[in-house]
Design a protein around this motif. Structure first.
Motif, PDB file in Angstrom:
ATOM      1  N   SER A 132     -11.545  72.438  52.348  1.00 32.29           N
ATOM      2  CA  SER A 132     -12.594  72.125  51.376  1.00 32.29           C
ATOM      3  C   SER A 132     -12.014  71.601  50.069  1.00 32.29           C
ATOM      4  N   LEU A 133     -10.875  72.127  49.640  1.00 30.73           N
ATOM      5  CA  LEU A 133     -10.313  71.642  48.375  1.00 30.73           C
ATOM      6  C   LEU A 133      -9.833  70.206  48.512  1.00 30.73           C
ATOM      7  N   CYS A 134      -9.317  69.847  49.684  1.00 29.78           N
ATOM      8  CA  CYS A 134      -8.882  68.456  49.872  1.00 29.78           C
ATOM      9  C   CYS A 134     -10.070  67.497  49.822  1.00 29.78           C
ATOM     10  N   LYS A 135     -11.190  67.920  50.387  1.00 29.14           N
ATOM     11  CA  LYS A 135     -12.384  67.072  50.345  1.00 29.14           C
ATOM     12  C   LYS A 135     -12.859  66.911  48.905  1.00 29.14           C
ATOM     13  N   ALA A 136     -12.879  68.009  48.161  1.00 37.77           N
ATOM     14  CA  ALA A 136     -13.341  67.963  46.771  1.00 37.77           C
ATOM     15  C   ALA A 136     -12.412  67.147  45.891  1.00 37.77           C
ATOM     16  N   MET A 137     -11.116  67.195  46.167  1.00 36.81           N
ATOM     17  CA  MET A 137     -10.124  66.503  45.347  1.00 36.81           C
ATOM     18  C   MET A 137      -9.788  65.111  45.875  1.00 36.81           C
ATOM     19  N   HIS A 138     -10.398  64.729  46.998  1.00 40.81           N
ATOM     20  CA  HIS A 138     -10.177  63.425  47.635  1.00 40.81           C
ATOM     21  C   HIS A 138      -8.708  63.229  48.013  1.00 40.81           C
ATOM     22  N   ILE A 139      -8.180  64.221  48.743  1.00 40.96           N
ATOM     23  CA  ILE A 139      -6.812  64.156  49.256  1.00 40.96           C
ATOM     24  C   ILE A 139      -6.890  63.957  50.768  1.00 40.96           C
ATOM     25  N   THR A 140      -6.168  62.953  51.284  1.00 44.82           N
ATOM     26  CA  THR A 140      -6.174  62.648  52.715  1.00 44.82           C
ATOM     27  C   THR A 140      -4.744  62.388  53.187  1.00 44.82           C
ATOM     28  N   THR A 141      -4.601  62.137  54.489  1.00 43.10           N
ATOM     29  CA  THR A 141      -3.283  61.848  55.047  1.00 43.10           C
ATOM     30  C   THR A 141      -2.681  60.576  54.461  1.00 43.10           C
ATOM     31  N   ALA A 142      -3.499  59.712  53.885  1.00 35.06           N
ATOM     32  CA  ALA A 142      -2.975  58.505  53.231  1.00 35.06           C
ATOM     33  C   ALA A 142      -2.084  58.862  52.044  1.00 35.06           C
ATOM     34  N   ASP A 143      -2.199  60.103  51.567  1.00 39.35           N
ATOM     35  CA  ASP A 143      -1.426  60.537  50.412  1.00 39.35           C
ATOM     36  C   ASP A 143      -0.090  61.184  50.787  1.00 39.35           C
ATOM     37  N   THR A 144       0.165  61.341  52.068  1.00 38.45           N
ATOM     38  CA  THR A 144       1.446  61.913  52.494  1.00 38.45           C
ATOM     39  C   THR A 144       2.599  61.069  51.968  1.00 38.45           C
ATOM     40  N   GLY A 145       3.579  61.731  51.411  1.00 40.97           N
ATOM     41  CA  GLY A 145       4.750  61.037  50.881  1.00 40.97           C
ATOM     42  C   GLY A 145       4.654  60.647  49.425  1.00 40.97           C
ATOM     43  N   LEU A 146       3.457  60.783  48.837  1.00 41.26           N
ATOM     44  CA  LEU A 146       3.315  60.427  47.423  1.00 41.26           C
ATOM     45  C   LEU A 146       4.109  61.396  46.551  1.00 41.26           C
ATOM     46  N   SER A 147       4.734  60.848  45.520  1.00 45.10           N
ATOM     47  CA  SER A 147       5.452  61.686  44.563  1.00 45.10           C
ATOM     48  C   SER A 147       4.466  62.499  43.743  1.00 45.10           C
ATOM     49  N   LEU A 148       4.777  63.771  43.556  1.00 42.90           N
ATOM     50  CA  LEU A 148       3.926  64.636  42.750  1.00 42.90           C
ATOM     51  C   LEU A 148       4.244  64.502  41.264  1.00 42.90           C
ATOM     52  N   THR A 149       5.081  63.541  40.918  1.00 43.05           N
ATOM     53  CA  THR A 149       5.292  63.186  39.514  1.00 43.05           C
ATOM     54  C   THR A 149       4.645  61.840  39.207  1.00 43.05           C
ATOM     55  N   GLY A 150       3.871  61.335  40.182  1.00 41.28           N
ATOM     56  CA  GLY A 150       3.199  60.055  40.013  1.00 41.28           C
ATOM     57  C   GLY A 150       1.869  60.193  39.300  1.00 41.28           C
ATOM     58  N   ASP A 151       0.980  59.223  39.524  1.00 39.66           N
ATOM     59  CA  ASP A 151      -0.272  59.178  38.774  1.00 39.66           C
ATOM     60  C   ASP A 151      -1.521  59.422  39.616  1.00 39.66           C
ATOM     61  N   LYS A 152      -1.354  59.706  40.914  1.00 40.37           N
ATOM     62  CA  LYS A 152      -2.527  59.944  41.751  1.00 40.37           C
ATOM     63  C   LYS A 152      -2.723  61.419  42.053  1.00 40.37           C
ATOM     64  N   ILE A 153      -1.668  62.083  42.490  1.00 40.25           N
ATOM     65  CA  ILE A 153      -1.698  63.525  42.740  1.00 40.25           C
ATOM     66  C   ILE A 153      -0.518  64.142  42.005  1.00 40.25           C
ATOM     67  N   PHE A 154      -0.793  65.128  41.173  1.00 38.83           N
ATOM     68  CA  PHE A 154       0.296  65.791  40.463  1.00 38.83           C
ATOM     69  C   PHE A 154      -0.154  67.183  40.052  1.00 38.83           C
ATOM     70  N   ILE A 155       0.810  67.968  39.597  1.00 34.58           N
ATOM     71  CA  ILE A 155       0.517  69.342  39.189  1.00 34.58           C
ATOM     72  C   ILE A 155       0.956  69.522  37.746  1.00 34.58           C
ATOM     73  N   GLU A 156       0.025  69.962  36.915  1.00 35.54           N
ATOM     74  CA  GLU A 156       0.307  70.158  35.496  1.00 35.54           C
ATOM     75  C   GLU A 156       0.679  71.610  35.218  1.00 35.54           C
ATOM     76  N   LYS A 157       1.646  71.769  34.354  1.00 32.01           N
ATOM     77  CA  LYS A 157       2.137  73.090  33.995  1.00 32.01           C
ATOM     78  C   LYS A 157       1.105  73.823  33.153  1.00 32.01           C
ATOM     79  N   ALA A 158       0.836  75.055  33.528  1.00 34.00           N
ATOM     80  CA  ALA A 158      -0.108  75.894  32.786  1.00 34.00           C
ATOM     81  C   ALA A 158       0.516  77.277  32.627  1.00 34.00           C
ATOM     82  N   THR A 159      -0.226  78.188  32.050  1.00 31.49           N
ATOM     83  CA  THR A 159       0.289  79.539  31.829  1.00 31.49           C
ATOM     84  C   THR A 159       0.573  80.217  33.167  1.00 31.49           C
TER      85      THR A 159
END
Length: 201
Positions: A132-159
């Motif tokens: 369900s989270l992938c559907k909500a965030m629009h993540i699919t197999t087309a995103d495999t291999g994408l860098s998580l430091t890029g501009d489409k999918i990434f993770i921001e540092k929080a507390t």
């Protein structure tokens, strides 16, 4: 907020990475639309020695090849031909560790997530499971291999989440992994209502 650096993903201990991802913000920007959620549940997969891992025994296939890349890329696969599941590849090249993101607490772009999932109102089922989270965030197999430091999918540092607020249990849906199915490799934020309804909660 700052994106997590490559060094975060290349840590050798996949269990520590899985715990450290709790509380961080997973972000996608698709067609100019930004959505984000706080990671509230993860599962660690320890590669070649973990019977629950797709890369158990250093198995390399067209699907699992990305798991052998240097940490910091996305591994997305299709489960049961229905659900996309998003994983963070960790460790260094040729050590196929990965962390499955199992649940998010929506924090940004909730209206966009509701439109994508065709839900009339905010409810836990929006992002309280890996499919369900992938559907909500629009993540699919087309995103495999994408860098998580890029501009489409990434993770921001929080507390970071305090150690006493991190719970551990067995992973979901890995009964085939024999004794490895009993490993306490699933982690979640204690008392968070967005955690999936998996066993042991």
């Amino acid at each position: 907020m700052q994106k997590l650096k490559p060094s975060f993903y290349r840590q050798p201990d996949v269990l520590q990475v899985a715990k450290s991802l709790l509380g961080q913000h997973l972000v996608t920007i698709v067609n100019g639309q930004r959505t984000a959620g706080m990671i509230v549940e993860t599962e660690a997969y320890a590669g070649a020695t973990d019977r629950a891992s797709h890369a158990y025994g250093n198995r390399r296939t067209k699907r699992t090849g990305v798991m052998f890349d240097e940490g910091g890329v996305a591994y997305v696969y299709l489960c049961y031909g229905i659900h996309y599941l998003f994983n963070v590849v960790t460790n260094v090249q040729d050590i196929p560790h990965a962390v499955l993101v199992r649940a998010l607490q929506p924090i940004e772009g909730i209206d966009i997530m509701l439109a994508r999932t065709r839900k009339p109102a905010l409810q836990y089922s929006l992002t309280n499971g890996p499919g369900s989270l992938c559907k909500a965030m629009h993540i699919t197999t087309a995103d495999t291999g994408l860098s998580l430091t890029g501009d489409k999918i990434f993770i921001e540092k929080a507390t970071p989440i305090k150690a006493q607020d991190i719970m551990a249990g067995t992973r979901v849906g890995v009964a085939y992994a024999q004794e490895d199915a009993r490993l306490p490799y699933r982690f979640w934020i204690k008392g968070n209502p967005w955690v999936s309804k998996g066993k042991g909660l």
